[in-house]
Design a protein around this motif. Sequence first.
Motif, PDB file in Angstrom:
ATOM      1  N   ASP A  51      -0.974  -1.970  -4.529  1.00  0.00           N
ATOM      2  CA  ASP A  51      -2.090  -2.795  -4.048  1.00  0.00           C
ATOM      3  C   ASP A  51      -2.764  -3.563  -5.185  1.00  0.00           C
ATOM      4  OD1 ASP A  51      -1.941  -0.038  -2.675  1.00  0.00           O
ATOM      5  OD2 ASP A  51      -2.881  -1.264  -1.124  1.00  0.00           O
ATOM      6  N   GLY A  96       2.076   1.927  -3.511  1.00  0.00           N
ATOM      7  CA  GLY A  96       1.064   2.034  -4.551  1.00  0.00           C
ATOM      8  C   GLY A  96       0.904   0.816  -5.428  1.00  0.00           C
ATOM      9  N   ARG A 131       9.232   0.391  -7.599  1.00  0.00           N
ATOM     10  CA  ARG A 131       8.351   0.490  -6.438  1.00  0.00           C
ATOM     11  C   ARG A 131       8.392  -0.791  -5.604  1.00  0.00           C
ATOM     12  NH1 ARG A 131       4.235   4.607  -6.382  1.00  0.00           N
ATOM     13  NH2 ARG A 131       4.500   6.061  -8.119  1.00  0.00           N
ATOM     14  N   TRP A 185       6.779  11.530  -5.421  1.00  0.00           N
ATOM     15  CA  TRP A 185       6.405  10.675  -4.290  1.00  0.00           C
ATOM     16  C   TRP A 185       7.645  10.173  -3.548  1.00  0.00           C
ATOM     17  CZ3 TRP A 185       7.728   5.357  -4.661  1.00  0.00           C
ATOM     18  CH2 TRP A 185       7.364   4.592  -3.545  1.00  0.00           C
ATOM     19  N   GLY A 195       0.813  -1.211   0.000  1.00  0.00           N
ATOM     20  CA  GLY A 195       0.000   0.000   0.000  1.00  0.00           C
ATOM     21  C   GLY A 195       0.847   1.262   0.000  1.00  0.00           C
ATOM     22  N   GLN A 196       1.936   1.241   0.744  1.00  0.00           N
ATOM     23  CA  GLN A 196       2.796   2.427   0.823  1.00  0.00           C
ATOM     24  C   GLN A 196       3.397   2.795  -0.522  1.00  0.00           C
ATOM     25  OE1 GLN A 196       5.779   1.983   3.912  1.00  0.00           O
ATOM     26  NE2 GLN A 196       4.246   1.374   5.418  1.00  0.00           N
TER      27      GLN A 196
END
Length: 303
Positions: free
Chosen positions: A118, A116, A135, A165, A113-114
């Motif tokens: 998911d 992105g 990521r 980000w 989730g942190q």
Amino acid sequence: MIELRSLTRRYGRTTAVDDLTLTVRPGHVTGFLGPNGAGKSTTLRMLLGLTAPTSGTATIGGVRFRDLPRGLRHAGALLDAGDVHGGRSARAHLAALARSNGMGRHRVDEVLGQVGLDDAADRRVGRFSLGMRQRLGIAAALLGDPPVLLFDEPFNGLDPEGVRWLREVFRRLAAEGRTLFVSSHLMGEMEHCADHLVVIGRGRLIADESLAGFAARAGRAEVVVRTPEPASLTTALTAAGATVRPDPDGALAVLGVTAERIGDLALGLRIPLHQLTTRTASLEEAFMELTAADVEYATRESR
């Protein structure tokens, strides 16, 4: 905290890292810079126990990484985003790392989730873009919630939103008191996110100082002047021993005299000034100037 003491790595007659001594402290984003072949990746690999030093030590919190139980709880790293089995899903890859370091599956879901991922958690990594692999590598580094984090070229493949980000992630982690050691060739990104720099060339330490201090050492500070009478001011400044270069936008870039001296000259000659500011070298300019002698493959124009 990361500590290198007389760290050296030789491959036959080639010295990749040469007697490197430095400390990377918590609470900062420390940029790790150097030309190609400078020894950055070799240094990071020695920190993680992937390459054995010829001599010297590399420790994290005073201990060699290979001697730390459940290492991901002490240090997380992204060295190569492509170093993942393409047939596994992102969730399976992280779950294997979590299991081997004594972490539950809930932590896997948290880091997915942190970063992105998911919605892509159950897709095979072999179908990921480079940015998605980056990521996933960042997620693996964060998995153990470690106090020390190492990143090698973490911005590669990220789109502008991803770059922004990641900058925010680095700043947040540093503000939490963690130690961040980030290697990158993207000077613009280092200028935006690093507050301290370690620069090496041909395996040797060139600089270990604040970003502002490094840029100032390049000796490229100049005064930018904007005036409706550039010819008259150029003549006066040249007579005073300054070097004047017209900028493409119509301003004058002046070296060799201070902004105060320029203001006094202009006042005495009744030349109006619309801008009078001091401009220091960018990180890229400072880096190119201070590492020029340590570039392994130089074009004729850069010699």
